[in-house]
Scaffold this motif. Structure first.
Motif, short mmCIF file in Angstrom:
data_model
loop_
_atom_site.label_atom_id
_atom_site.label_comp_id
_atom_site.label_asym_id
_atom_site.label_seq_id
_atom_site.Cartn_x
_atom_site.Cartn_y
_atom_site.Cartn_z
N THR A 179 0.86 -1.35 -0.39
CA THR A 179 -0.07 -0.21 0.21
C THR A 179 0.68 1.37 0.25
N ILE A 180 -0.02 2.07 -0.63
CA ILE A 180 0.78 3.71 -0.16
C ILE A 180 -0.02 4.72 0.24
N GLY A 181 0.47 5.66 1.36
CA GLY A 181 -0.63 6.57 1.37
C GLY A 181 -0.36 7.72 1.83
N ILE A 183 -8.05 -32.34 -0.98
CA ILE A 183 -7.43 -30.65 -1.22
C ILE A 183 -8.23 -29.79 -2.00
N GLN A 184 -7.95 -28.55 -1.19
CA GLN A 184 -8.67 -27.10 -1.17
C GLN A 184 -7.92 -25.85 -1.55
N GLU A 185 -8.20 -25.41 -2.72
CA GLU A 185 -7.64 -24.29 -2.74
C GLU A 185 -8.29 -23.22 -3.09
N TRP A 186 -7.23 -21.61 -2.81
CA TRP A 186 -8.25 -20.62 -3.41
C TRP A 186 -8.09 -19.36 -3.69
N SER A 187 -7.83 -18.54 -4.25
CA SER A 187 -6.68 -17.48 -4.48
C SER A 187 -7.73 -16.43 -4.50
N LEU A 188 -7.14 -15.14 -4.33
CA LEU A 188 -7.88 -13.82 -4.27
C LEU A 188 -6.89 -12.91 -4.24
N VAL A 189 -6.96 -12.02 -5.93
CA VAL A 189 -5.96 -10.91 -6.32
C VAL A 189 -6.97 -9.69 -6.17
N SER A 190 -6.89 -8.59 -5.53
CA SER A 190 -7.24 -7.59 -5.49
C SER A 190 -6.54 -5.57 -5.37
N PHE A 191 -7.18 -4.90 -5.79
CA PHE A 191 -6.51 -3.46 -5.58
C PHE A 191 -7.71 -2.65 -5.07
N LEU A 192 -7.63 -1.99 -4.06
CA LEU A 192 -8.07 -1.35 -3.10
C LEU A 192 -7.83 0.04 -3.39
N ALA A 193 -8.04 1.73 -3.16
CA ALA A 193 -8.02 2.65 -2.69
C ALA A 193 -9.27 3.41 -1.86
N LYS A 194 -8.62 4.23 -1.38
CA LYS A 194 -9.63 4.92 -0.38
C LYS A 194 -9.31 6.61 -0.16
N PHE A 195 -10.29 6.86 0.06
CA PHE A 195 -9.90 8.66 0.13
C PHE A 195 -10.59 9.20 0.94
N ASN A 196 -10.05 10.15 2.16
CA ASN A 196 -10.49 10.93 3.19
C ASN A 196 -9.98 12.38 3.18
N TYR A 197 -11.43 13.31 3.20
CA TYR A 197 -11.23 14.32 3.32
C TYR A 197 -11.89 15.00 4.47
N ASN A 198 -11.69 16.29 4.98
CA ASN A 198 -12.75 17.29 5.71
C ASN A 198 -12.27 18.53 5.94
N TYR A 199 -12.68 18.79 5.67
CA TYR A 199 -12.99 20.61 6.30
C TYR A 199 -13.07 21.55 7.75
N LYS A 200 -12.15 21.93 8.74
CA LYS A 200 -11.99 22.10 9.52
C LYS A 200 -12.56 21.30 10.36
N GLY A 201 -12.25 20.01 10.28
CA GLY A 201 -12.61 18.96 11.01
C GLY A 201 -14.17 18.95 11.48
N LYS A 202 -15.23 19.96 10.53
CA LYS A 202 -16.51 19.37 11.00
C LYS A 202 -17.53 19.21 9.46
N TYR A 203 -16.53 18.52 8.53
CA TYR A 203 -17.14 18.23 8.01
C TYR A 203 -16.74 17.26 6.69
N PHE A 228 -7.15 15.90 3.54
CA PHE A 228 -6.74 14.51 2.78
C PHE A 228 -6.14 12.99 3.36
N ASP A 229 -6.39 12.69 3.02
CA ASP A 229 -5.73 10.95 2.72
C ASP A 229 -6.15 9.98 2.21
N ILE A 230 -5.58 9.35 1.73
CA ILE A 230 -5.64 9.04 0.66
C ILE A 230 -4.60 7.62 0.50
N LEU A 231 -5.11 6.46 -0.38
CA LEU A 231 -4.54 4.68 0.24
C LEU A 231 -4.84 4.64 -0.98
N GLY A 232 -3.64 3.69 -1.53
CA GLY A 232 -3.93 2.53 -2.24
C GLY A 232 -2.80 1.70 -2.36
#
Length: 1004
Positions: free
Chosen positions: A485-487, A541-561, A497-501
């Protein structure tokens, strides 16, 4: 000119109590200049001028701002945060606070749970979380609890939440994790909180954070508790005693017009007789030891937790041991690079004979003992135990000695598990964090079951040399997860602003092998090699796999919005080639209304926030390889006059098979009043689950009966309320925490072939019908018994009906009682899902004394007591409930109209699912009462605190349910039921009441 010159400032950072604080972040306000305190709390930073303001921040403490002025030494004293709104909360791929959160989540920290001496962390959480139903369906030592967040969301797959431990979505649950290793637990409920876990988050997410080093020097703490467990008298089935059963059998023969056997001619000779149920029980000890060591230096910190639990079960020959160690370490390689490593091995040994389930299911030793006639004795006069208690004139078939069987049968599992993760975190520039981690979950379970020639699990099967058998299995799995990840976070004036991928990849593989053997020449040798017959070797024998891409974005203005958005894209091996990928987005917003000027005059309102969210999550919880057509060998075909063996397709494939998807909307209000003395949270949610995974019927001419596909949809909705209040402050303190959650569901659509889904489990039946709730009890309505010939002649009847037998209601008005699901007289006779669940905790403190009371309960749910299929059997072969005495015997003695006659057609009484099985399952349980005393140790330099306490777990149960446990939920074989088989009681291990004494010691 003096104001424009840079200044080097040094100082020391301490807590309000004088403890040194290493790792405190120091920043020049409005700039990118940062520093941090070392292991002794010292720091050094260069500021632009003497007007500069230093901002000191540290997790768990209030941030402080100090202007430099004409000083080169600036010491800072930070005070601990006392406002829950500012507490840091661990969420999906990051942290937040209650103040800034826009999702529906709830956190419980270790301080709230440490005084509850329970072996399972989920036991400690009962009654603590709004909208989270936690049922202890079984009292087996080491058994996990059933956790359901905001109701079920599927009709055919499991409904357990996803557990994430230190950022790692693990395989299975957290039942074998030592509760003392856990720092806090956050439950993520809505899509905004869970969508970053994508296709696995439909049932909610439980985020577990384990303990890390605290600020200051090395700290050592130790705790121990010991106690005893007992099964309360309340709730035990009210069975006939010796005299009553002998009288019942005597009347049975008299009503048949047959001679009464000599052993039953004088019922009074048996007195109270033998309580077989009680003979299976004992008072059992429980002991737990735990020690933790925290070290926090300038560039290194570690937390070590070691624990040992020994719990004997209240049923004979059942016990559980857990050995656990956890090491969490962090290394600061330089100012920009940090390395972390966690390792947690666990070893458990669990012996639990086959106690749960019905008597005719091939196990169920509890139910078997319950049904054994009380005139029989499990013990000889010389104190020895007979192999069988079969007695001519009394027993109708071979009856094993269950008290001996439960002690002679071995069902032992030895489990080893290692949870481990390591990560590397790099901060090339301030607030830009690159993180790479590798996580490993490895487990192995060795299971050994041995039934000697002296024991039996089957009701009508006497023990013999031929019945001796052994079963050995070896199961192991490896699950690994790689995350990168990169944040980045940034503040521009009042904008934050706070972003993560990120990119993640997880793979799972399990290997299973088993073999059984029978016919042992000697019970002292339990190995497969000693068996004269080797049976059914198998492997898988049981197998499964999962590949994922993710992203998030957080924003606030004056700590109230606040505004937040996230998305995850999952690719899963479990689904068809046409639906390998799925997208799971969410968006949420929050508004701190109390920060607005128009509320400035409302002094009673300390905090008010409105929030809302909408998002999509999925459920990929289905067996592997369901998307593929399967081929099996052993198929013969004739070619001319020759029979040839071959292979054939045995299951249809589905290239379009995809996950269930759940769209969820949540609206919430967070309110604090009277300077945060009262805190209130409300959530309304609605969610719709579509593409339900189900076995769809197909035309028989296809050569198959069904295939797995996606059909139908279900809607869920509910209201959640939580209130915490500081009722009294000062020398006498009183705090209350109360929560209640209302929920309901409705089936919107099923397959195009039918609007009804019928499911049976033994005698029990449920229906899932479009327009109604899922999994409701589906059966006949009892209308008493046919009291006399006139009543019989004037009433609808079945082919089995006679005067004196049970009478059912004719719902379709055709004058005939029919038993079919689709075309008969069955109807909805009960709802296993509660109208609401609730919990409350009251905590009191006076000087050095403290008292807490924790309770939880549910209202409006029904339970089908299926064990009555045996305990109300009118054939005279089992012991029965006392109330069976008041049965129909003649037109002049018709009884209470609840039970029919014993002379004929008794099958309808017990083998047709009807309203007599259904009982109100509402309950209130006082889960824990703890009284503690903290010793005054201020004058002892090396002691920080010492606390003694005594506790009662499962103290009181208030319910109208006649069974032993209103939280019950078992299927025919004693296993946890699916969503469509909720509320069944086929008999399970009783939940004990536990009395404990404990000691907690903290060293400086």
């Amino acid at each position: 000119m003096a104001q424009s010159q840079s200044i080097t400032v040094t100082g020391k950072v301490t807590s309000s109590t004088g403890d040194l604080l290493p790792g405190v972040s120091i920043m020049v306000k409005g700039s990118q200049i940062t520093s941090s305190s070392d292991g002794e709390g010292n720091y050094k930073i260069t500021v632009p001028n003497n007007n500069s303001i230093l901002v000191f921040s540290f997790i768990g403490f209030k941030a402080a701002e100090i202007q430099v002025g004409n000083r080169t030494i600036v010491n800072a004293k930070l005070t601990e945060q006392t406002q829950a709104l500012d507490d840091v909360v661990v969420v999906a791929y990051g942290t937040t606070t209650q103040r800034s959160s826009t999702g529906a989540l709830q956190t419980v920290n270790s301080k709230e749970l440490q005084d509850i001496p329970a072996a399972q962390i989920t036991q400690k959480l009962q009654g603590k979380l709004a909208g989270v139903q936690i049922n202890q369906a079984s009292g087996k030592p080491g058994q996990g609890l059933q956790v359901r967040i905001r109701g079920s969301a599927s009709i055919s797959t499991g409904n357990a939440p996803l557990y994430v431990v230190d950022g790692f979505p693990i395989a299975g649950d957290i039942s074998n994790i030592n509760p003392d290793e856990i720092e806090n637990i956050t439950v993520l409920k809505d899509a905004a909180s869970t969508s970053l876990y994508g296709s696995r988050a439909a049932f909610g997410v439980v985020v577990v954070t384990t303990k890390s080093a605290k600020s200051g020097q090395t700290n050592i703490s130790a705790s121990v508790y010991t106690g005893t467990q007992q099964v309360p008298q309340k709730g035990r089935p009210d069975m006939m005693n010796g005299t009553e059963w002998a009288q019942f059998k005597k009347e049975y023969y008299e009503d048949l017009g047959q001679p009464v056997p000599v052993p039953l001619q004088n019922p009074a000779q048996y007195g109270e007789g033998v309580d077989w149920y009680d003979a299976m029980l004992r008072s059992a000890p429980i002991t737990n030891y735990s020690i933790s060591i925290n070290t926090n230096k300038e560039n290194f910190s570690s937390a070590i937790v070691a624990g040992y639990l020994k719990q004997d079960g209240v049923l004979l020959n059942s016990n559980y041991e857990r050995f656990s160690v956890r090491l969490n370490s962090t290394f600061k390689l330089n100012e920009k690079l940090k390395l972390g490593f966690n390792l947690a091995p666990t070893h458990t040994v669990n012996n639990s004979p086959a106690t749960d389930g019905t008597f005719f299911g091939g196990g169920g030793l509890i139910n078997n003992a319950l049904l054994t006639p009380p005139v029989l004795n499990y013990q000889n006069p010389d104190g020895t135990y007979p192999v069988s208690v079969t007695t001519p004139g009394i027993t109708s078939f071979p009856t094993p000695n269950w008290v001996r069987s439960i002690q002679d049968i071995t069902n032992k599992a030895k489990d080893n598990r290692i949870l481990s993760n390591g990560y590397l975190e790099y901060e090339p520039i301030p607030k830009l964090i690159l993180k790479s981690s590798i996580n490993v979950d490895f487990a192995q379970s060795l299971f050994h079951s041995f039934q000697p020639s002296t024991a039996s699990r089957s009701f009508a099967s006497a023990p013999s040399a031929l019945s001796a058998n052994v079963f050995d299995s070896n199961y192991q799995y490896l699950s690994w997860l790689s995350e990168n990840t990169i944040g980045y976070s940034k503040q521009i004036k009042d904008h934050n602003f706070d972003i993560l991928g990120g990119f993640t990849k997880q793979k799972f593989r399990s290997d299973y092998s088993a073999i059984s053997g029978s016919n042992f020449p000697d019970d002292r040798i339990e190995t497969i090699s000693a068996a004269l017959v080797k049976n059914n070797p198998s492997s898988d024998i049981q197998e499964w796999s999962l590949v994922s891409f993710l992203a998030k974005f957080n924003y606030n203005y004056k700590g109230k919005y606040f505004l937040a958005a996230s998305v995850r894209r999952d690719g899963s091996s479990r689904f068809g080639v046409d639906n390998k990928w799925g997208n799971f987005p969410s968006v949420s917003a929050g508004w701190v209304v109390s920060e607005e000027s128009f509320l400035s005059n409302f002094k009673t309102i300390s905090f008010l926030k409105l929030r809302g969210s909408y998002g999509l999550t999925g459920n990929n919880n289905l067996p592997n390889y369901e998307q593929y057509a399967t081929v099996a060998g052993g198929v013969n075909s004739a070619f001319g006059s020759t029979i040839n063996s071959g292979a054939a397709v045995t299951r249809l494939g589905n290239t379009e098979l995809a996950w269930e998807s759940t769209k969820q909307f949540d609206f919430g209000v967070d309110l604090a009043l009277f300077n945060n003395r009262i805190n209130f949270t409300y959530d309304y949610y609605t969610k719709k689950t579509s593409n339900l995974l189900f076995q769809l019927p197909v035309p028989r001419e296809s050569g198959f009966s069904s295939f797995t596909g996606n059909v139908g949809s279900i809607k869920f909705w509910g209201h959640e309320f939580a209130v915490t209040s500081n009722n009294l402050v000062g020398n006498f303190k009183w705090n209350t925490n109360f929560n209640i959650a209302f929920s309901d569901n409705k089936v919107l659509a099923l397959s195009s072939l039918s609007n009804d889904l019928f499911v049976s489990d033994g005698t029990a039946h449920t229906i899932t019908r479009v327009g109604e709730r899922i999994g409701q009890f589906w059966g006949l309505i009892q209308d008493g018994v046919y009291k006399d010939q006139a009543d019989f002649n004037n009433s609808p009847k079945s082919v089995n009906s006679q005067v004196g037998t049970i009478k059912f209601r004719d719902l379709n008005g055709d004058g005939v009682i029919k038993y079919g699901d689709a075309e008969g007289d069955r109807t909805v006779i009960g709802n296993p899902f509660p109208k609401f669940v609730f919990g409350f905790t009251n905590s009191f403190a006076y000087k050095n004394f403290d008292l807490s009371v924790v309770a939880s309960g549910s209202y409006g749910n029904d339970i089908a007591r299926m064990m009555d299929e045996g305990t109300t059997n009118l054939d005279g072969v089992f012991n029965v409930l006392k109330e069976v005495k008041d049965r129909w015997r003649s037109p002049q003695n018709p009884g209470a109209g609840k039970y029919g006659k014993t002379t004929a057609s008794t099958g309808d009484d017990r083998a047709q699912f009807h309203t007599r099985f259904i009982q109100d399952g509402s309950y209130l349980t006082i889960k824990n009462i703890t009284l503690g005393y903290t010793l005054p140790v201020e004058k002892i330099k090396w002691l920080k605190s010492v606390r003694l306490y005594t506790s009662v777990q499962q103290a009181f149960v208030f319910t109208n349910y006649d069974g032993i446990n209103p939280e019950i939920g078992t299927d025919l074989n004693g296993n946890a039921p699916s969503s469509l088989k909720q509320g069944l009681d086929y008999s399970a291990y009783p939940v004990p009441r536990t009395f404990t004494l404990g000691l907690n010691v903290n060293l400086k």
